[in-house]
Each structure stands twice: as C-alpha cells, then as structure tokens.
Design a protein around this motif. Sequence first.
Motif, mmCIF file in Angstrom:
data_model
loop_
_atom_site.group_PDB
_atom_site.id
_atom_site.type_symbol
_atom_site.label_atom_id
_atom_site.label_comp_id
_atom_site.label_asym_id
_atom_site.label_seq_id
_atom_site.Cartn_x
_atom_site.Cartn_y
_atom_site.Cartn_z
ATOM 1 N N ARG A 162 0.831 -1.219 0.000
ATOM 2 C CA ARG A 162 0.000 0.000 0.000
ATOM 3 C C ARG A 162 0.858 1.259 0.000
ATOM 4 N NH1 ARG A 162 -5.222 1.410 3.185
ATOM 5 N NH2 ARG A 162 -6.524 1.132 1.356
ATOM 6 N N THR A 178 -3.542 -6.119 -3.434
ATOM 7 C CA THR A 178 -3.721 -5.003 -2.499
ATOM 8 C C THR A 178 -4.478 -3.846 -3.140
ATOM 9 O OG1 THR A 178 -1.718 -5.553 -1.272
ATOM 10 C CG2 THR A 178 -2.518 -3.294 -1.083
ATOM 11 N N GLN A 203 -5.541 0.097 -3.086
ATOM 12 C CA GLN A 203 -5.006 1.380 -2.629
ATOM 13 C C GLN A 203 -6.118 2.263 -2.046
ATOM 14 O OE1 GLN A 203 -1.847 1.791 -2.410
ATOM 15 N NE2 GLN A 203 -1.305 0.001 -3.646
ATOM 16 N N HIS A 244 -1.987 -7.047 1.379
ATOM 17 C CA HIS A 244 -2.761 -6.603 2.541
ATOM 18 C C HIS A 244 -3.767 -7.679 2.949
ATOM 19 C CE1 HIS A 244 -5.051 -3.931 5.173
ATOM 20 N NE2 HIS A 244 -4.074 -3.047 5.052
#
Length: 386
Positions: free
Chosen positions: A127, A155, A157, A287
């Motif tokens: 991120r 992931t 953003q 993430h």
Amino acid sequence: MEMIYVDHAATSPLHPEVLDAMLPYFQTHFGNPSSIHQIGRQARQAIDQARRTIARALRINEQTLIFTSGGTEADNMAILGYSLEHEAKGKHIITSKIEHHAVLHACEELEKRGFEVTYLPVDETGRVKLNDVQEALRDDTILVTLMFGNNEVGTIQPIQEIGALLKEHQAVFHTDAVQACGMVELNLSELSVDMLSISAHKINGPKGIGLLYVRDGLKLKPMLFGGEQERKRRAGTENVAAVVGFAKAMELVVHSISERQSKYQQFARTLIDTWTEEDVHFQVNGHQHERLPHVLNISFPGMNVESLLMNLDLAGIAASSGSACTAGSIEPSHVLVAMFGQDHERIQSSVRFSFGLGNTQEQIERIAVETAKIVKRLGQQEEFIN
C-alpha cells in the motif's frame, strides 16, 4: 487429467453469453459504424447501446467513455494524453513502484520527453501511504496515477482518500482499475477519480477491447490520428463485436459481485486452511483486508518459483508467478521487490493463484492438496541436495 485454471488475473475465459452476444456482429451486423446506410446504422446502434450499458454499470454519463484496444492503451491515453496536452501547467507526475508496466513504461516515456516522475514506495502490504502522496505533491504536479487494485498481490489502494487529497490541487487523478473491475463496486459518480482504465478480457469479455473513463470537460491530446471516431478522441473503425461483448460482460459481472466475492474469499480460506493443516510453511503476500477477493499471492519459503510452477503445471494446475517470463527464466517481480527489497527470499518463492469463472470448490480443494504435496516433495529434494 482435467486442467484447473487459476490464472484469471492474467486473462479470463469468455463467458458463453458474451460469445452469443458478439456472434451476430461478425457476419449479420458487420457494418462500419461510420457508414450512413442501414447496415452501418445497425452497427452504430449496437455501439451506442453498449456504451449506455457500461455507463449505467459505472453510474456515469456515457459521453465520458472512450473505447480503446485494451487496458494498456487506456493507461497510455490517460498518462500521455493528459500530460502532453497540459504540460504548460507543469511537468511533474506521481505514480508508484508497483504499477502495471502499461503505466510505468508510459511514465518512462514521459521522462524521455522532459517530464519528472516521482515513484512512490509502498509498505510490506503493497500500500501507498497517504502522507507520501501529500509530500510528493508540488505546484507543478499535473497528474497522479495509482492503480486501484494490484494485479500481483491484490492489495487495494486508498483511492477515495487520495482523490480527496487532490481536490484542492491542480493535479488530476487517474487509476488503473483493470484488475479491480468486476471484483469491487466501481461507482464513478462517487469515486474521486478523473480518469479510470478498464479491460474487458479480465471480466470474461473479449481480448482487444478496453475503455478509458475521462471526467466530463477533461481534455486529452489524441494518441491516434485518422477518423473522427469516439468524438475525435480515438481514431479508428470501432471493433463492434468486441464492444458488444464488453458491454455484456460488464452487465454480467456487476450483478454478481457480492456472490463472487464470497465465493473467492472461501476459495482463499480453503487453500490457507488446508496448507495450515498439512503443516506447509507459507506466507500470504499483500494486505490482509484491503485486497481484491480473487487474487491470492503466496510465498513458500525455500521453494524455487520456477520449479514450483512447472510441477503445478504437470499436476494439471495453471497458476502464475504474477511476473513476466523472459527468455525462459522468471524475472523478479517488481511488485514484490518494492514491497520487500531486492534480495528478500519471498521474491523467489511466490506464486499467484487467481480465481474466476469455472472454478469450483472441488477444484480448489484439489489445488490445495496437490500444492501441499509438491511443496513437501520439493522441500525434501532440497534437503537431500544440501
């Protein structure tokens, strides 16, 4: 042996209903949309209807959509088209180190033309930090381009927060949503972006067609020169069948997002739970919460990714490293390098499983078991060698 395809982030199979929608436009309604006779007008009507369908799905004005040959052209059009049209306002661009090469190479081209590009770092989850975006902004920044969801590790953003940060700045905001489209809701009437790229072949549509959303009133320098198609923004006879297929694919995915999110999250849990039970050593890359549901990037410490992928293929499982294969050898993933550093062990041992149309719970269970067997076998071979 049934081949199980879990590389949907690379490309996805054409949905049968998409193929059915496209077929008439190869032979029956084959006209040039710019022709004024009935056959041409039929093709024009098909494009107009397709544009309305996609605009409705994205909740925007249909005139803000430009059909392109895919996500790469859409990214290039946004980055080059906007920067070259507005360079008098400044020549500074902000992007990140984990963007798709369609973005990174477009930025590199602008650097050759005298622009300055800031490549933001990411944390170990992949991120971008909001504070890094804010600190990178300058008076001469004209464009920020950051992907919505990463194609390698999944992931997502903080797009909305970044868009809000740019509200009082001259810089416009572009996001590559190629991997995110169809996996998360894209309500462009509420999303704080000025431009957004999508590609049909990632949502069970045809290859060779994509689009760029451009906020009403935003001007781009054309990248192609010829006819006056796409309101003079993108010359060239339209790919009518592909446009129709794109609209059908979009219609199908937006109505099934919740269902597919739940299914793919269950697939990921099945893999992780099975490997845990089998005492396989692994690490999840990306993430843990802000992630695309269909992408699962896993590092198997001590494994060589090339050997692992080859053995998976022999076992009837089509997965990916998520990185480019050049001259028979797998190049280090620039995404994982940005997350962990150049020499980190995860870079050489990570595999991407990405789910999609046709995958079943039974297939995922088979993948889990076969992968565990392969990892254990390769681990034993490595111990024997050492």
